[in-house]
Design an enzyme around this catalytic site. Structure first.
Site, PDB file in Angstrom:
ATOM      1  CB  ALA A  29      -0.896  -0.002   1.232  1.00 27.34           C
ATOM      2  CB  CYS A  30       0.586   4.373  -1.897  1.00 30.60           C
ATOM      3  SG  CYS A  30       1.139   6.085  -1.861  1.00 30.60           S
ATOM      4  CB  ILE A  31       3.772   5.361   2.893  1.00 29.08           C
ATOM      5  CG1 ILE A  31       3.763   5.760   4.366  1.00 29.08           C
ATOM      6  CG2 ILE A  31       4.512   6.364   2.042  1.00 29.08           C
ATOM      7  CD1 ILE A  31       5.106   5.676   5.036  1.00 29.08           C
ATOM      8  CB  ALA A  34      -1.578   3.712   3.934  1.00 27.56           C
TER       9      ALA A  34
END
Length: 84
Positions: A29-31, A34
């Site tokens: 997941a893209c930080i 997220a």
């Protein structure tokens, strides 16, 4: 990990987790996305001094660099982008 859909609906987070784990598929997941949505792992929990983490296994949070590296090493990439 804190999603609780109504009993007559599919539990998509759980189903995705089971599918990914069962097929040994990495889920990143893209930080930025997220964090914007309040999804954090243990590392981000500590960094931001939050009371809990809620990222469902086997998902991992990573930055753009890891995504680029993954593209270079993979023969397939799935990218989901929804519009609101």
């Amino acid at each position: 990990a804190l999603s609780a859909p109504p009993s007559d609906e599919q539990h998509w987070p759980r189903l995705w987790s089971e599918f990914l784990s069962g097929n040994n598929i990495t889920a990143v997941a893209c930080i930025a996305s997220a964090l914007r949505r309040g999804i954090v792992d243990k590392t981000e929990q500590a960094r931001y001094e939050l009371t809990a983490s809620n990222l469902r296994a086997p998902f991992e949070i990573a930055g753009l660099g890891e995504w680029v590296e993954g593209n270079l090493k993979s023969n397939r990439v799935l990218y989901f982008h929804g519009t609101h």
